[in-house]
Design a protein around this motif. Structure first.
Motif, PDB file in Angstrom:
ATOM      1  N   PHE A 125       0.840  -1.203   0.000  1.00 42.66           N
ATOM      2  CA  PHE A 125       0.000   0.000   0.000  1.00 42.66           C
ATOM      3  C   PHE A 125       0.877   1.256   0.000  1.00 42.66           C
ATOM      4  O   PHE A 125       0.673   2.174  -0.803  1.00 42.66           O
ATOM      5  CB  PHE A 125      -0.927  -0.029   1.229  1.00 42.66           C
ATOM      6  N   ASP A 126       1.889   1.269   0.864  1.00 41.29           N
ATOM      7  CA  ASP A 126       2.723   2.475   0.995  1.00 41.29           C
ATOM      8  C   ASP A 126       3.483   2.796  -0.289  1.00 41.29           C
ATOM      9  O   ASP A 126       3.642   3.965  -0.652  1.00 41.29           O
ATOM     10  CB  ASP A 126       3.717   2.310   2.153  1.00 41.29           C
ATOM     11  N   VAL A 127       3.945   1.747  -0.975  1.00 43.31           N
ATOM     12  CA  VAL A 127       4.685   1.988  -2.227  1.00 43.31           C
ATOM     13  C   VAL A 127       3.748   2.546  -3.290  1.00 43.31           C
ATOM     14  O   VAL A 127       4.103   3.478  -4.027  1.00 43.31           O
ATOM     15  CB  VAL A 127       5.385   0.690  -2.706  1.00 43.31           C
ATOM     16  N   LEU A 128       2.526   2.010  -3.336  1.00 43.99           N
ATOM     17  CA  LEU A 128       1.574   2.531  -4.323  1.00 43.99           C
ATOM     18  C   LEU A 128       1.228   3.985  -4.013  1.00 43.99           C
ATOM     19  O   LEU A 128       1.197   4.839  -4.910  1.00 43.99           O
ATOM     20  CB  LEU A 128       0.309   1.653  -4.363  1.00 43.99           C
TER      21      LEU A 128
ATOM     22  N   LEU B 155       1.857   7.146  -6.579  1.00 42.12           N
ATOM     23  CA  LEU B 155       0.755   8.015  -7.009  1.00 42.12           C
ATOM     24  C   LEU B 155       1.000   9.460  -6.584  1.00 42.12           C
ATOM     25  O   LEU B 155       0.747  10.404  -7.336  1.00 42.12           O
ATOM     26  CB  LEU B 155      -0.574   7.502  -6.435  1.00 42.12           C
ATOM     27  N   ARG B 156       1.516   9.623  -5.360  1.00 41.84           N
ATOM     28  CA  ARG B 156       1.804  10.980  -4.858  1.00 41.84           C
ATOM     29  C   ARG B 156       2.790  11.695  -5.797  1.00 41.84           C
ATOM     30  O   ARG B 156       2.593  12.848  -6.182  1.00 41.84           O
ATOM     31  CB  ARG B 156       2.376  10.881  -3.439  1.00 41.84           C
ATOM     32  N   LYS B 157       3.822  10.975  -6.201  1.00 41.38           N
ATOM     33  CA  LYS B 157       4.822  11.586  -7.099  1.00 41.38           C
ATOM     34  C   LYS B 157       4.191  11.949  -8.447  1.00 41.38           C
ATOM     35  O   LYS B 157       4.511  12.989  -9.028  1.00 41.38           O
ATOM     36  CB  LYS B 157       5.983  10.616  -7.321  1.00 41.38           C
ATOM     37  N   ILE B 158       3.309  11.077  -8.930  1.00 44.54           N
ATOM     38  CA  ILE B 158       2.640  11.367 -10.216  1.00 44.54           C
ATOM     39  C   ILE B 158       1.817  12.655 -10.103  1.00 44.54           C
ATOM     40  O   ILE B 158       1.885  13.532 -10.966  1.00 44.54           O
ATOM     41  CB  ILE B 158       1.737  10.176 -10.647  1.00 44.54           C
TER      42      ILE B 158
ATOM     43  N   ALA C 283      -3.457  10.561  -3.487  1.00 48.35           N
ATOM     44  CA  ALA C 283      -2.732   9.289  -3.637  1.00 48.35           C
ATOM     45  C   ALA C 283      -3.249   8.261  -2.635  1.00 48.35           C
ATOM     46  O   ALA C 283      -3.495   7.097  -2.984  1.00 48.35           O
ATOM     47  CB  ALA C 283      -1.234   9.519  -3.438  1.00 48.35           C
ATOM     48  N   ASP C 284      -3.435   8.692  -1.409  1.00 46.40           N
ATOM     49  CA  ASP C 284      -3.927   7.790  -0.366  1.00 46.40           C
ATOM     50  C   ASP C 284      -5.318   7.264  -0.747  1.00 46.40           C
ATOM     51  O   ASP C 284      -5.604   6.065  -0.650  1.00 46.40           O
ATOM     52  CB  ASP C 284      -3.972   8.550   0.965  1.00 46.40           C
TER      53      ASP C 284
ATOM     54  N   GLU D 219      -7.918   1.071  -4.990  1.00 53.98           N
ATOM     55  CA  GLU D 219      -7.283  -0.065  -5.676  1.00 53.98           C
ATOM     56  C   GLU D 219      -7.106  -1.234  -4.711  1.00 53.98           C
ATOM     57  O   GLU D 219      -7.381  -2.383  -5.045  1.00 53.98           O
ATOM     58  CB  GLU D 219      -5.926   0.386  -6.241  1.00 53.98           C
ATOM     59  N   ARG D 220      -6.668  -0.929  -3.498  1.00 52.25           N
ATOM     60  CA  ARG D 220      -6.438  -1.957  -2.476  1.00 52.25           C
ATOM     61  C   ARG D 220      -7.707  -2.769  -2.190  1.00 52.25           C
ATOM     62  O   ARG D 220      -7.670  -3.981  -2.033  1.00 52.25           O
ATOM     63  CB  ARG D 220      -5.986  -1.253  -1.185  1.00 52.25           C
TER      64      ARG D 220
END
Ligand code: NDP
Ligand code: PYC
Length: 343
Positions: free
Chosen positions: A15-18, A22-25, A40-41, A47-48
């Motif tokens: 979850f944290d990596v996703l 997303l945050r960077k995107i 992002a969260d 998705e999770r």
């Protein structure tokens, strides 16, 4: 670190990596750090839990909207609070999630102090599932209801003109000994995101889902998207709910009706600029100390009566599974996310 397993077909992300990807995107495409973390969260949660119509499927839509200039990813929402139970927020043409996150502490305070808090957000873009907005209140022992309107893609029964959005309603209540009882459903026969997925994957819609551009019933998702429209769920009863959502999420908040969303000057825009209403109730006010037990009781009775699956059972099961396995991301989606982060 965090990529759990990877095959040529599927990558499993924690979850944290996703969230971080997303945050960077989002930051890369003009969203402020604070709002990017919130979006992002939210997107990773969808998705999770297997809410695929509002998980990473939505990322290209967020990006094309940002590129079109229709939404302000750096908007600073403004809270209008006179101490009453009703709090208003002007999202200043930014994302609704940024506005609700900012106002959440005040809303919680009002629900605890006065027994009820109402949050009315306007000038706001909601592009996600609604359950992440209400479930955290139930985790804190509160009852929460939320309503958001979208863009006019739903015709009323017997009508010819799309007037309503897909207008979801979400509800959450604490449930003793179990995760909260949560439902989140559009007032259309199917969410627009699922129509897009059906069109992409070549599936038909169920009977009664929509009409084509001439108003004839159709189960072809492309006909619905290409000048056609969706129908409300359950005929006139769903239409009444859709209309109520227009009243609560737009007329009451001061946001646009779905019909008033005009992004014609912003090709690529996809996030409707409308409004959202929250109603949060403290069930313990007045001394009801057994509320969560009573919620569990009525849910158990419903199962005993024969409804094996209650809303969110599937989501909570998927959540538990992805906590074990990681969140599966298809190779083509992973490639797209990597492209967007380095664009
Ligand atoms: P679904 O019809 O898939 O699900 C609606 C609710 O019913 C969910 O709580 C779901 O639980 C539950 N459910 C589904 N199938 C069953 C079943 N067989 N038995 C019992 N309960 C069931 O959702 P929609 O297509 O209406 O909406 C999909 C998403 O789209 C929602 O998250 C909604 O918020 C979002 N949306 C967002 C909009 C916006 O403007 N931001 C506009 C419209 C929709 P479970 O999740 O466990 O399957
Ligand atoms: O799936 O109907 C939908 C939708 C509209 C806005 C965001 N999602």
């Amino acid at each position: 670190e965090g990529t759990m397993t990877s095959t040529t077909e599927i990558t499993h992300l924690t979850f944290d990596v996703l969230v971080d990807l997303l945050r960077k995107i989002f930051v890369r495409h003009g969203v402020s750090e604070t709002t990017a973390a919130i979006l992002a969260d939210n997107c990773a949660r969808a998705e999770r839990d297997g809410s695929f119509s509002h998980g990473i499927f939505r990322v290209p839509g967020y990006i094309s909207t940002l590129k079109s200039g229709w939404v302000d990813g750096k908007a600073q929402p403004v809270i209008e609070d006179d101490g009453a139970a009703l709090i208003r927020v002007d999202a200043r043409n930014g994302f609704t999630l940024a506005a609700s996150a900012l106002a959440r502490p005040t809303l919680l305070e009002r629900a605890r102090e006065q027994g009820v808090g109402v949050l009315a957000i306007r000038n706001s873009h909601h592009f996600s599932a609604l359950w992440p907005d209400v479930e955290p209140f139930a985790d804190e022992g509160l009852v929460a209801l939320s309503f958001v309107n979208s863009m006019a893609v739903v015709v009323p029964p017997g009508g010819k003109k799309a007037i309503f959005g897909t207008n979801p309603v979400a509800f959450a209540a604490p449930r003793a000994g179990q995760p909260p009882y949560v439902f989140d459903q559009s007032s259309s026969a199917i969410a627009n995101g699922d129509v897009q997925i059906a069109a992409r994957e070549g599936h038909s819609l169920r009977e009664g889902a929509g009409v084509d551009r001439d108003g004839n019933p159709t189960t072809d998702p492309r006909a619905v998207l290409d000048g056609g429209a969706l129908l409300p769920f359950g005929g006139y009863k769903g239409a009444s709910i859709a209309l109520m959502v227009e009243i609560l999420a737009a007329a009451l908040t001061g946001g646009n009706f779905s019909r008033e969303v005009d992004w014609s000057q912003h090709p690529g825009a996809q996030t409707p600029c409308t409004g959202q209403l929250f109603i949060v109730i403290d069930p313990a006010r007045g001394g009801n100390g057994h509320f969560a037990e009573r919620v569990a009781e009525i849910c158990d009775l419903t199962r005993e009566a024969g409804q094996e699956r209650l809303p969110s059972d599937r989501r909570f099961r998927t959540r538990a599974e992805t906590a074990r396995t990681g969140i599966p991301i298809k190779a083509k989606d992973m490639a797209l996310l990597q492209e967007l982060v380095s664009e």
